[in-house]
Design a protein around this motif. Sequence first.
Motif, PDB file in Angstrom:
ATOM      1  N   ALA A 362       0.840  -1.200   0.000  1.00 30.20           N
ATOM      2  CA  ALA A 362       0.000   0.000   0.000  1.00 30.20           C
ATOM      3  C   ALA A 362       0.874   1.248   0.000  1.00 30.20           C
ATOM      4  CB  ALA A 362      -0.908   0.003   1.210  1.00 30.20           C
ATOM      5  N   PRO A 363       0.607   2.185  -0.886  1.00 29.08           N
ATOM      6  CA  PRO A 363       1.470   3.369  -1.004  1.00 29.08           C
ATOM      7  C   PRO A 363       1.220   4.441   0.046  1.00 29.08           C
ATOM      8  CG  PRO A 363      -0.320   3.494  -2.586  1.00 29.08           C
ATOM      9  CD  PRO A 363      -0.458   2.160  -1.899  1.00 29.08           C
ATOM     10  N   ALA A 364       0.051   4.416   0.704  1.00 31.40           N
ATOM     11  CA  ALA A 364      -0.290   5.559   1.573  1.00 31.40           C
ATOM     12  C   ALA A 364      -1.102   5.088   2.760  1.00 31.40           C
ATOM     13  CB  ALA A 364      -1.076   6.596   0.768  1.00 31.40           C
ATOM     14  N   ILE A 365      -0.576   4.110   3.486  1.00 26.35           N
ATOM     15  CA  ILE A 365      -1.347   3.532   4.585  1.00 26.35           C
ATOM     16  C   ILE A 365      -1.691   4.579   5.636  1.00 26.35           C
ATOM     17  CG2 ILE A 365       0.670   2.869   5.955  1.00 26.35           C
ATOM     18  CD1 ILE A 365      -2.382   0.619   5.509  1.00 26.35           C
ATOM     19  N   ALA A 366      -2.935   4.570   6.091  1.00 23.63           N
ATOM     20  CA  ALA A 366      -3.342   5.490   7.163  1.00 23.63           C
ATOM     21  C   ALA A 366      -2.598   5.121   8.444  1.00 23.63           C
ATOM     22  CB  ALA A 366      -4.846   5.392   7.378  1.00 23.63           C
ATOM     23  N   LYS A 367      -2.143   6.124   9.161  1.00 25.76           N
ATOM     24  CA  LYS A 367      -1.342   5.889  10.367  1.00 25.76           C
ATOM     25  C   LYS A 367      -2.084   6.253  11.648  1.00 25.76           C
ATOM     26  CE  LYS A 367       2.413   4.502   8.264  1.00 25.76           C
ATOM     27  NZ  LYS A 367       3.685   5.239   8.295  1.00 25.76           N
ATOM     28  N   LYS A 368      -3.300   6.771  11.501  1.00 26.69           N
ATOM     29  CA  LYS A 368      -4.058   7.160  12.691  1.00 26.69           C
ATOM     30  C   LYS A 368      -5.532   6.896  12.453  1.00 26.69           C
ATOM     31  CE  LYS A 368      -4.267  12.020  11.184  1.00 26.69           C
ATOM     32  NZ  LYS A 368      -5.604  11.957  10.611  1.00 26.69           N
ATOM     33  N   PRO A 369      -6.302   6.752  13.540  1.00 26.34           N
ATOM     34  CA  PRO A 369      -7.739   6.484  13.384  1.00 26.34           C
ATOM     35  C   PRO A 369      -8.447   7.603  12.634  1.00 26.34           C
ATOM     36  CG  PRO A 369      -7.030   6.005  15.627  1.00 26.34           C
ATOM     37  CD  PRO A 369      -5.885   6.703  14.952  1.00 26.34           C
ATOM     38  N   GLY A 370      -9.547   7.215  11.991  1.00 29.89           N
ATOM     39  CA  GLY A 370     -10.384   8.192  11.309  1.00 29.89           C
ATOM     40  C   GLY A 370     -11.559   8.609  12.174  1.00 29.89           C
ATOM     41  N   LEU A 371     -12.502   9.260  11.547  1.00 27.86           N
ATOM     42  CA  LEU A 371     -13.678   9.762  12.261  1.00 27.86           C
ATOM     43  C   LEU A 371     -14.726   8.668  12.400  1.00 27.86           C
ATOM     44  CD1 LEU A 371     -14.023  13.276  10.580  1.00 27.86           C
ATOM     45  CD2 LEU A 371     -13.135  12.754  12.854  1.00 27.86           C
ATOM     46  N   LYS A 372     -15.238   8.527  13.628  1.00 30.34           N
ATOM     47  CA  LYS A 372     -16.300   7.572  13.898  1.00 30.34           C
ATOM     48  C   LYS A 372     -17.633   8.152  13.431  1.00 30.34           C
ATOM     49  CE  LYS A 372     -13.522   6.040  17.793  1.00 30.34           C
ATOM     50  NZ  LYS A 372     -13.290   6.138  19.232  1.00 30.34           N
ATOM     51  N   ALA A 373     -18.649   7.299  13.344  1.00 34.00           N
ATOM     52  CA  ALA A 373     -19.883   7.624  12.624  1.00 34.00           C
ATOM     53  C   ALA A 373     -20.459   8.995  12.951  1.00 34.00           C
ATOM     54  CB  ALA A 373     -20.924   6.541  12.890  1.00 34.00           C
ATOM     55  N   VAL A 374     -20.709   9.287  14.224  1.00 29.69           N
ATOM     56  CA  VAL A 374     -21.335  10.561  14.584  1.00 29.69           C
ATOM     57  C   VAL A 374     -20.406  11.720  14.240  1.00 29.69           C
ATOM     58  CG1 VAL A 374     -22.204  11.951  16.501  1.00 29.69           C
ATOM     59  CG2 VAL A 374     -22.816   9.523  16.339  1.00 29.69           C
ATOM     60  N   ASP A 375     -19.127  11.578  14.555  1.00 30.43           N
ATOM     61  CA  ASP A 375     -18.162  12.632  14.221  1.00 30.43           C
ATOM     62  C   ASP A 375     -18.024  12.781  12.710  1.00 30.43           C
ATOM     63  OD1 ASP A 375     -17.668  13.076  16.912  1.00 30.43           O
ATOM     64  OD2 ASP A 375     -15.978  11.674  16.972  1.00 30.43           O
ATOM     65  N   MET A 376     -18.132  11.675  11.991  1.00 27.80           N
ATOM     66  CA  MET A 376     -18.028  11.720  10.535  1.00 27.80           C
ATOM     67  C   MET A 376     -19.132  12.588   9.938  1.00 27.80           C
ATOM     68  SD  MET A 376     -18.321   8.569   7.812  1.00 27.80           S
ATOM     69  CE  MET A 376     -16.778   7.789   8.296  1.00 27.80           C
ATOM     70  N   PHE A 377     -20.357  12.394  10.405  1.00 23.42           N
ATOM     71  CA  PHE A 377     -21.456  13.179   9.848  1.00 23.42           C
ATOM     72  C   PHE A 377     -21.419  14.623  10.335  1.00 23.42           C
ATOM     73  CE2 PHE A 377     -22.721   9.185   8.265  1.00 23.42           C
ATOM     74  CZ  PHE A 377     -23.561   9.436   7.202  1.00 23.42           C
ATOM     75  N   ASP A 378     -20.852  14.846  11.514  1.00 24.72           N
ATOM     76  CA  ASP A 378     -20.595  16.235  11.928  1.00 24.72           C
ATOM     77  C   ASP A 378     -19.627  16.895  10.953  1.00 24.72           C
ATOM     78  OD1 ASP A 378     -22.263  16.076  14.105  1.00 24.72           O
ATOM     79  OD2 ASP A 378     -20.661  15.738  15.566  1.00 24.72           O
ATOM     80  N   ALA A 379     -18.580  16.165  10.579  1.00 23.46           N
ATOM     81  CA  ALA A 379     -17.583  16.711   9.663  1.00 23.46           C
ATOM     82  C   ALA A 379     -18.167  16.937   8.276  1.00 23.46           C
ATOM     83  CB  ALA A 379     -16.380  15.770   9.580  1.00 23.46           C
ATOM     84  N   ILE A 380     -19.093  16.079   7.862  1.00 23.79           N
ATOM     85  CA  ILE A 380     -19.769  16.299   6.582  1.00 23.79           C
ATOM     86  C   ILE A 380     -20.586  17.580   6.647  1.00 23.79           C
ATOM     87  CG2 ILE A 380     -21.525  15.400   5.009  1.00 23.79           C
ATOM     88  CD1 ILE A 380     -20.639  12.564   5.910  1.00 23.79           C
ATOM     89  N   GLY A 381     -21.321  17.756   7.737  1.00 22.38           N
ATOM     90  CA  GLY A 381     -22.140  18.960   7.877  1.00 22.38           C
ATOM     91  C   GLY A 381     -21.314  20.225   7.953  1.00 22.38           C
ATOM     92  N   GLU A 382     -20.113  20.132   8.497  1.00 21.96           N
ATOM     93  CA  GLU A 382     -19.240  21.305   8.628  1.00 21.96           C
ATOM     94  C   GLU A 382     -18.397  21.552   7.386  1.00 21.96           C
ATOM     95  OE1 GLU A 382     -17.030  20.286  12.077  1.00 21.96           O
ATOM     96  OE2 GLU A 382     -18.781  20.397  13.418  1.00 21.96           O
ATOM     97  N   GLY A 383     -18.452  20.655   6.401  1.00 22.85           N
ATOM     98  CA  GLY A 383     -17.695  20.841   5.167  1.00 22.85           C
ATOM     99  C   GLY A 383     -16.272  20.345   5.227  1.00 22.85           C
ATOM    100  N   ARG A 384     -15.861  19.711   6.333  1.00 23.09           N
ATOM    101  CA  ARG A 384     -14.499  19.160   6.411  1.00 23.09           C
ATOM    102  C   ARG A 384     -14.398  17.885   5.579  1.00 23.09           C
ATOM    103  NH1 ARG A 384     -13.544  17.423  11.507  1.00 23.09           N
ATOM    104  NH2 ARG A 384     -15.634  17.854  12.320  1.00 23.09           N
ATOM    105  N   ILE A 385     -15.483  17.126   5.509  1.00 20.79           N
ATOM    106  CA  ILE A 385     -15.580  16.011   4.570  1.00 20.79           C
ATOM    107  C   ILE A 385     -16.448  16.476   3.413  1.00 20.79           C
ATOM    108  CG2 ILE A 385     -16.552  13.710   4.213  1.00 20.79           C
ATOM    109  CD1 ILE A 385     -15.663  12.996   7.021  1.00 20.79           C
TER     110      ILE A 385
END
Length: 877
Positions: A362-385
Amino acid sequence: MAGPIRTTCPYCGVGCGVLATPQADGSVAIAGDPEHPANYGRLCSKGSALAETISLEGRQLHPMIGGVRVSWSDALDAAADRLGGIIAEHGPDAVALYGSGQLLTEDYYVANKLMKGFIGTANIDTNSRLCMASSVAGHKRAFGSDTVPGTYEDLELADLVVLVGSNLAWCHPVLYQRILAARDARPDLRIVVIDPRRTNCAETADLHLPIAPDGDVALFSGLFAHLSNAGVFDARYVADHTTGISDALDAADDWTISRVAEATGLSTADVALFFDMFTATEKVVTVYSQGVNQSTSGTDKVNAILNCHLATGRIGRPGMGPFSITGQPNAMGGREVGGLANMLAAHMDFDDADRVARFWEAPAIAKKPGLKAVDMFDAIGEGRIRAVWIMATNPVVSLPDADGARRALADCDTVIVSDMFATTDTARMADIFLPAAGWGEKSGTVTNSERRISRQRAFRPIPGEARPDWWIICQIAQRLGFKGFDYTSPAEIFAEHAELSGFENRGSRDFDISALADRDYEKLAPAQWPVPRSGIGRARFFGSGGFFTPDGKARILPLAPPPPKDRGPGQLILNTGRVRDHWHTMTRTGRTPRLSAHYAEPFAEIHPDDAERLSIRRTQLVRLENAYGAAIVRALVTDRQQKGSIFVPMHWTGETAVTGRVNALLGPFTDPVSGQPALKMGRVSATPVEVALYGFLVSRRKPDVRALGYWAVAPAPLGWRAEVAFFERPDDIVAHARTILGLSADAQLTTSLDARTGRINLVRFHGDRLDCALYLSPDPVLAARQWVVEQLAEIHDAPLARARLLSGRPGADQPDPGPLVCSCFGVGANQIADAVAGGRCASVADIGDVLQAGTNCGSCRAEIGRIVDANRLAAAE
């Protein structure tokens, strides 16, 4: 005609084996697989009705962009271009993928590989976050790994089964019937149910503890202290295989029986009885599910349970241990491939990122956790995702603050949805819709709650232009320029998944199925992991220690119970959950009349005292409201519900009811460790709804109810049924009725108006068949619903038959079966009551012998028991 094909049920985490036999007419016969070790041939009401859910009606079978049909090439190019452009401009963390425990393991694997290994973001989470994340977190804190120690056989070998926050009788009925069968064979086996509601499980239990919301940590902390005081800790096991016992005891020391009773709302006698039962019984299995996990203290609840089993050494041996029961068919498989945002594949963590990267190249393996479901949709609403890809799930209904999730998707630059139906609340938000293959059409594997991997096999061709999810993911990955996604079959993906599980493992990780990589995928039989190439597997973990922490010892944790929940002035505590015959947001079960008949509309269970205090009458519509949203549901007044609390099922959507999305009322509050939302805990006001006219209808055409203040629509045999309400009385009721029923202005209607009661009935026949009927009343309609629904299949060429339909009630020679009780055999409450009152039956077993009710999945037996008990007096007179 082809022979039976062995596959696996697509519903809950029990993972029942299914025999699917295609028929000459294109239908399929469904039966339980007698050789599958999860169910040994038994299916629940949902599994039994699978053949009724696989028609192509309503399916979206072609890709769409902006609601317009396009080719696969155009859709895939557009999806890759949008994802690639956003990644190039804003970085990989500006995109996200939200999946589902209904994906197959192979789908899950390539999705995780794409996001974490090649795009380079861990922003991939799933709806398993909503059901099992606290269990995962609790396991990892205690065991060092997400390991379910036991097996289904332990439920039958135990002398005490404790069900915590688990209505097993309805949500996992095949397992519950295994427990009841074991109790019938060994009457000394006892069942304790810990649940705020008096569920069907509670009614068949030896002890029911109606615990206050979120009182579980206090209860099990008190039990932990009691076990210590009673001298039943396993000193050798604790010394050799655990750490932390002293700190945990210090934290639990002052949780006496009286203090536990005060914190949990239980009587001291019941608390003492439960503690004594647990203390005196070595073979204890504690089964827990969503009532534990879906809480802001969910992880602590899990660890409070684990503490008791670890300290007594009651783990990893036959008939004993903690047992997390998953809610989805492949929640476990998703965890195995790293489907959650805070884990990598093969039960590895981000500390292992370099190892996974080497295996995947893999050329770009993630090295840290991502956003969990509730935080993910918060980030979508805020335009970060800025782009989200949603697969096989319906977060606009299932997430907390569901209206907020809908707003977030509405504002998102790019929403891609892979699903079978384009009409779900979430799919309606899609910019790009990718039609996915469904159960019976695609092949892969799933893992059930006891770590058993089973095949799902296709038994019908993929319709239209639908495609398997793994294929869709790989096509987009290749268009993004990534190598390593040129699979030609799910067998190739599974083999790679199995190889990764054993890669540089050497016993350091619990999950190892490397031996399965060498087996014939098409002939793969159900297999419980681990299945390492060393050939040393195991049915149970941790009976002799061997935890996956750095020192090999389990962690017994000090815990602080949360304070009791305050309802707030004038409010009720809202609890959500499932009903017996429906599944998630009903995209599958909502297609069959049989499963919709038990509960055909959203409802709220409310205690009689609360109903009286709030002036809410039985079967009246009630409005639930708080700062997050509102819902209107039917009031079901029952003492099975605690005072001060209210229960509403989570299944109804914008497709099936105008205001039934109960998760819109739940705030986005999560467990600080697991990120799991508290879907069992909200606060709402409840007020009766002023209704001008209630209505019930049946029709051969889907009714047009969009303009009504309240409606809930469900399929019926040969047509549709609906509950409706007018909040204002229309000037021309007949004209409104024609619109609702889809009738022209000159269509002939037979009407009946009772000026005294204000009731209006309208019926239309087409030849000698009922075409449609609508019953309206200022009070909740008293029509014999199940009987009226059945009349769509009958001939009505006699005036008396038509007159009865106009009245909405059958005659004495046509008994009303009453509300459906047994979905498997179509038996109603009145039929059961008549059999008892008439002296033919005096027990649940008798009802099974005479009417068959309760003899298949058994999930209706408690309800049958209530009817039998209520009608015994009439039979004796």
